[in-house]
Design a protein around this motif. Structure first.
Motif, mmCIF file in Angstrom:
data_model
loop_
_atom_site.group_PDB
_atom_site.id
_atom_site.type_symbol
_atom_site.label_atom_id
_atom_site.label_comp_id
_atom_site.label_asym_id
_atom_site.label_seq_id
_atom_site.Cartn_x
_atom_site.Cartn_y
_atom_site.Cartn_z
ATOM 1 N N ALA A 24 19.008 77.890 47.443
ATOM 2 C CA ALA A 24 19.405 78.054 46.045
ATOM 3 C C ALA A 24 20.399 79.195 45.879
ATOM 4 C CB ALA A 24 18.171 78.296 45.179
ATOM 5 N N ARG A 25 20.203 80.268 46.645
ATOM 6 C CA ARG A 25 21.096 81.422 46.541
ATOM 7 C C ARG A 25 22.482 81.105 47.103
ATOM 8 N NH1 ARG A 25 22.409 85.100 50.245
ATOM 9 N NH2 ARG A 25 20.743 84.389 51.644
ATOM 10 N N VAL A 26 22.523 80.430 48.262
ATOM 11 C CA VAL A 26 23.804 80.194 48.940
ATOM 12 C C VAL A 26 24.520 78.962 48.405
ATOM 13 C CG1 VAL A 26 24.913 79.806 51.174
ATOM 14 C CG2 VAL A 26 22.926 81.315 51.017
ATOM 15 N N TYR A 27 23.760 77.888 48.155
ATOM 16 C CA TYR A 27 24.391 76.599 47.832
ATOM 17 C C TYR A 27 23.980 76.028 46.472
ATOM 18 C CZ TYR A 27 25.411 76.670 52.830
ATOM 19 O OH TYR A 27 25.846 77.022 54.073
ATOM 20 N N GLY A 28 23.097 76.725 45.761
ATOM 21 C CA GLY A 28 22.588 76.178 44.507
ATOM 22 C C GLY A 28 23.668 75.886 43.482
ATOM 23 N N ILE A 29 24.571 76.846 43.255
ATOM 24 C CA ILE A 29 25.645 76.649 42.275
ATOM 25 C C ILE A 29 26.540 75.485 42.691
ATOM 26 C CG2 ILE A 29 27.700 77.680 41.228
ATOM 27 C CD1 ILE A 29 25.090 78.765 40.134
ATOM 28 N N ARG A 30 26.803 75.390 43.989
ATOM 29 C CA ARG A 30 27.643 74.285 44.482
ATOM 30 C C ARG A 30 26.992 72.935 44.192
ATOM 31 N NH1 ARG A 30 30.264 75.953 50.301
ATOM 32 N NH2 ARG A 30 31.090 77.989 49.679
ATOM 33 N N LEU A 31 25.695 72.844 44.477
ATOM 34 C CA LEU A 31 25.005 71.565 44.265
ATOM 35 C C LEU A 31 24.952 71.221 42.788
ATOM 36 C CD1 LEU A 31 23.584 69.229 45.660
ATOM 37 C CD2 LEU A 31 21.423 70.498 45.459
ATOM 38 N N ILE A 32 24.743 72.214 41.946
ATOM 39 C CA ILE A 32 24.796 71.964 40.503
ATOM 40 C C ILE A 32 26.186 71.487 40.105
ATOM 41 C CG2 ILE A 32 24.696 73.054 38.219
ATOM 42 C CD1 ILE A 32 22.544 74.932 39.357
ATOM 43 N N GLY A 33 27.220 72.098 40.688
ATOM 44 C CA GLY A 33 28.582 71.696 40.372
ATOM 45 C C GLY A 33 28.892 70.275 40.789
ATOM 46 N N THR A 34 28.508 69.901 42.023
ATOM 47 C CA THR A 34 28.818 68.544 42.492
ATOM 48 C C THR A 34 28.005 67.485 41.753
ATOM 49 O OG1 THR A 34 27.195 68.760 44.292
ATOM 50 C CG2 THR A 34 29.495 69.331 44.790
ATOM 51 N N THR A 35 26.769 67.793 41.390
ATOM 52 C CA THR A 35 25.941 66.808 40.686
ATOM 53 C C THR A 35 26.377 66.647 39.228
ATOM 54 O OG1 THR A 35 24.280 68.534 40.271
ATOM 55 C CG2 THR A 35 23.902 67.071 42.134
ATOM 56 N N THR A 36 26.645 67.742 38.538
ATOM 57 C CA THR A 36 27.015 67.634 37.127
ATOM 58 C C THR A 36 28.370 66.966 36.944
ATOM 59 O OG1 THR A 36 27.869 69.908 37.202
ATOM 60 C CG2 THR A 36 25.628 69.596 36.362
ATOM 61 N N THR A 37 29.336 67.325 37.792
ATOM 62 C CA THR A 37 30.662 66.723 37.635
ATOM 63 C C THR A 37 30.618 65.225 37.918
ATOM 64 O OG1 THR A 37 31.183 67.426 39.905
ATOM 65 C CG2 THR A 37 31.973 68.816 38.104
ATOM 66 N N TRP A 38 29.872 64.830 38.948
ATOM 67 C CA TRP A 38 29.775 63.398 39.268
ATOM 68 C C TRP A 38 28.992 62.665 38.182
ATOM 69 C CZ3 TRP A 38 29.248 61.922 45.128
ATOM 70 C CH2 TRP A 38 29.723 60.617 45.320
ATOM 71 N N PHE A 39 27.932 63.270 37.663
ATOM 72 C CA PHE A 39 27.145 62.663 36.581
ATOM 73 C C PHE A 39 28.006 62.437 35.345
ATOM 74 C CE2 PHE A 39 24.563 63.381 32.727
ATOM 75 C CZ PHE A 39 23.652 62.341 32.833
ATOM 76 N N LEU A 40 28.742 63.456 34.923
ATOM 77 C CA LEU A 40 29.558 63.351 33.712
ATOM 78 C C LEU A 40 30.718 62.383 33.912
ATOM 79 C CD1 LEU A 40 29.551 67.152 32.848
ATOM 80 C CD2 LEU A 40 28.379 65.347 31.573
ATOM 81 N N LEU A 41 31.332 62.418 35.097
ATOM 82 C CA LEU A 41 32.435 61.497 35.384
ATOM 83 C C LEU A 41 31.994 60.056 35.262
ATOM 84 C CD1 LEU A 41 33.548 59.678 38.078
ATOM 85 C CD2 LEU A 41 35.144 60.519 36.370
ATOM 86 N N ASP A 42 30.844 59.724 35.845
ATOM 87 C CA ASP A 42 30.418 58.325 35.858
ATOM 88 C C ASP A 42 29.952 57.839 34.488
ATOM 89 O OD1 ASP A 42 31.116 57.946 38.440
ATOM 90 O OD2 ASP A 42 29.131 57.411 39.183
ATOM 91 N N ILE A 43 29.476 58.731 33.631
ATOM 92 C CA ILE A 43 29.195 58.323 32.258
ATOM 93 C C ILE A 43 30.473 57.786 31.622
ATOM 94 C CG2 ILE A 43 28.591 59.099 29.934
ATOM 95 C CD1 ILE A 43 26.666 61.068 31.122
ATOM 96 N N ALA A 44 31.539 58.574 31.746
ATOM 97 C CA ALA A 44 32.813 58.171 31.136
ATOM 98 C C ALA A 44 33.428 56.977 31.853
ATOM 99 C CB ALA A 44 33.780 59.356 31.159
ATOM 100 N N PHE A 45 33.389 56.984 33.184
ATOM 101 C CA PHE A 45 34.064 55.941 33.960
ATOM 102 C C PHE A 45 33.448 54.571 33.699
ATOM 103 C CE2 PHE A 45 34.856 53.541 37.914
ATOM 104 C CZ PHE A 45 36.239 53.632 37.956
#
Length: 533
Positions: free
Chosen positions: A290-311
């Motif tokens: 969570a400390r090293v990669y948590g923000i990254r995983l949140i970033g990749t999941t949220t951007t893909w989630f929001l993109l596919d809603i619109a797409f």
């Protein structure tokens, strides 16, 4: 961490060779099949409605009930989500290659079985079709993390983004080919049987042979993928999995010596030092991750989630657009076969003019301007065009202004593909450690499919106009198309903001991009001029 292993460095600095293109074709054919199978169903849903829901003495062509249509189109998305999580995890546990052939077998078998869906009633046929499409989606889901991870671990760091994006771009080819196959099959059947329109003869407009059309179209997707099975099985396991996860430096060096046609030292002592470093110990569900990669995983999941809603929500407006410009006349003015042809022609034109070019613009520029910039620009332009369509929606609805509406609508597809639809696939395969790379990509992709489900199901209802007459016939009250487009514009803008949680990985080795390379490695690489920072 110890200095970079020679086998990994050899992959990072390797010149573009034939094996790179072979890997793109082998991995890309899976994505070709993914897109073909997921998008071809939309070309035949009108035909399914006519075949199985037309009354005995019809006054109008039959249509799929909204619940059945949602199930037929959406069950594969649910299967894909489950497959992404399961096979993503399995790819890190058993190895990329061991799981890779299984996903392809599932796709081929489920594609063929979908076309063989039979039953004594409409309900039984649709149930059978949904069952096989779920397992089709399950196999498709596995191809997301495995294809991305394999391609990233085979590629050199200079052109890695283009290679991964090229695999994903095969999705656009699959969409295009699904339209072309539908055109050829429907045109062939129409030429052979020459059915009249529904207005001319409601019974003969739906010939018995029409039932073969949707089955042939769905089954065709199995054959290109099946041709690559042998070659998938001949690919060696990726060196990064063999060395860093399976901890077999000797096998990794032997495999890549054959692939690169050079002599590579095994360096087992160096590997032993490397795998005992602290940052190679923690697992996914730990505070360290969570400390090293948590923000990254949140970033990749949220951007893909929001993109596919619109797409996926964008598809809601295709019917209105195609009808408004005369690409798809009223169902009563066509035979069932002709309607398949018209729908396929319209979607093929959209794919050819907007969807496919966007993918290949990304391939050309992703290693020039970077993943992060392409994703931000894509989200921003999608936001602008969504708002430009939404706020003057009544203006664009007028017949004389519909061409402008179509152009902007097509540009939203272009910037989705020359933007986050491609980069959200590429980045998770680069910024996580080898032992968790497939898992994290699967989690990110599953978040995307959750967004697709929200877009495909939620906005079907949300976009319904508040028409009391329609509600009396079972249509739900919604916020309407104009407000739905405004919401989608806001979602795209939030996606752009979430991109700030995702790091740039252009020009870095996978170990550098995943924060696994030592300071010594980075300095040595920068001095040698083989890295871009």
């Amino acid at each position: 961490m110890a200095k970079q292993l020679e086998v990994l460095n050899a992959l990072d600095v390797a010149k573009t060779q034939w094996y790179h293109f072979t890997a793109i074709v082998i991995a890309g054919m899976g994505f070709f099949t993914d897109a073909y199978d997921l998008f071809s169903i939309s070309l035949v849903t009108k035909l399914l409605g006519r075949l199985y829901y037309t009354e005995p003495n019809p006054t109008r062509p039959g249509t799929l009930p909204i619940s059945v249509s949602a199930a037929v189109n959406g069950v594969a998305l649910c299967g894909t989500l489950a497959g992404q999580l399961f096979f993503g995890w399995l790819g890190d546990k058993l190895g990329r290659k061991k799981v890779y052939g299984l996903t392809l077998v599932m796709m081929v078998a489920a594609s063929l079985a979908s076309g063989l869906s039979f039953g004594h009633s409409a309900k039984s046929v649709m149930t059978c079709l949904c069952f096989f499409r779920f397992w089709l989606g399950f196999g498709i889901g596995g191809d997301y993390p495995l294809s991305a991870t394999i391609m990233s671990e085979y590629a050199n760091k200079k052109t890695r983004g283009a290679f991964i994006a090229a695999v994903f771009a095969m999705q656009g080819v699959g969409i295009l080919v699904s339209g072309v196959v539908s055109l050829i099959v429907s045109a062939g059947f129409e030429s052979k049987f020459k059915p009249p329109s529904f207005e001319e003869d409601p019974i003969l407009s739906l010939t018995p042979q029409s039932d073969y059309i949707w089955r042939i179209i769905l089954m065709f997707g199995a054959f290109p993928a099946g041709l690559t099975y042998y070659y998938r099985m001949q690919m060696p396991e990726t060196a990064r999995y063999t060395a860093l996860v399976a901890q077999n430096a000797k096998q990794a060096a032997a495999d890549m010596s054959k692939v690169l046609q050079v002599n590579i030292e095994a360096e087992e002592d160096k590997l032993s030092d490397l795998v005992h470093q602290k940052n190679n110990q923690f697992g996914l569900f730990t505070k360290e991750f969570a400390r090293v990669y948590g923000i990254r995983l949140i970033g990749t999941t949220t951007t893909w989630f929001l993109l596919d809603i619109a797409f996926y929500s964008q598809n809601l407006f295709q019917k209105d657009i195609f009808t408004s410009i005369g690409w798809i006349p009223s169902s009563t003015k066509m035979s069932a076969i002709r309607e398949v042809y018209k729908v396929a022609r319209a979607q093929t034109l959209i794919a050819l003019c907007g969807t496919v070019p966007g993918y290949w613009f990304t391939v050309a520029l992703i290693d020039v301007i970077g993943r992060w910039i392409i994703q931000v620009i894509g989200f921003l332009m999608m936001t602008i065009f969504m708002f430009a369509i939404a706020f003057p929606y009544d203006y664009w609805s007028q017949k004389e202004h519909r061409i402008g509406f179509i152009i902007m609508y097509g540009l939203t597809f272009f910037f989705a593909n020359f933007g986050p639809n491609a980069t959200t696939f590429v980045v998770p395969a680069e910024i996580f450690p080898a032992r968790l790379r497939s898992t994290c990509h699967g989690i990110s992709a599953a978040a995307g499919k959750a967004g697709a489900i929200v877009g495909a199901f939620g906005f079907v209802y949300a976009s319904q106009e508040r028409d009391p007459a329609k509600r009396d016939h079972g249509y739900p009250a919604g916020i309407g198309k104009k407000n739905s487009l405004i919401v989608l514009g806001v979602i795209n803008f939030i996606g752009m903001l979430c991109t700030f949680m995702v790091p740039e990985s252009m020009g870095k080795s996978l170990e550098e991009a995943a924060n696994e390379a030592s300071t010594e490695d980075r300095e040595e690489t920068n001095v040698s001029g083989t890295s871009q920072v």
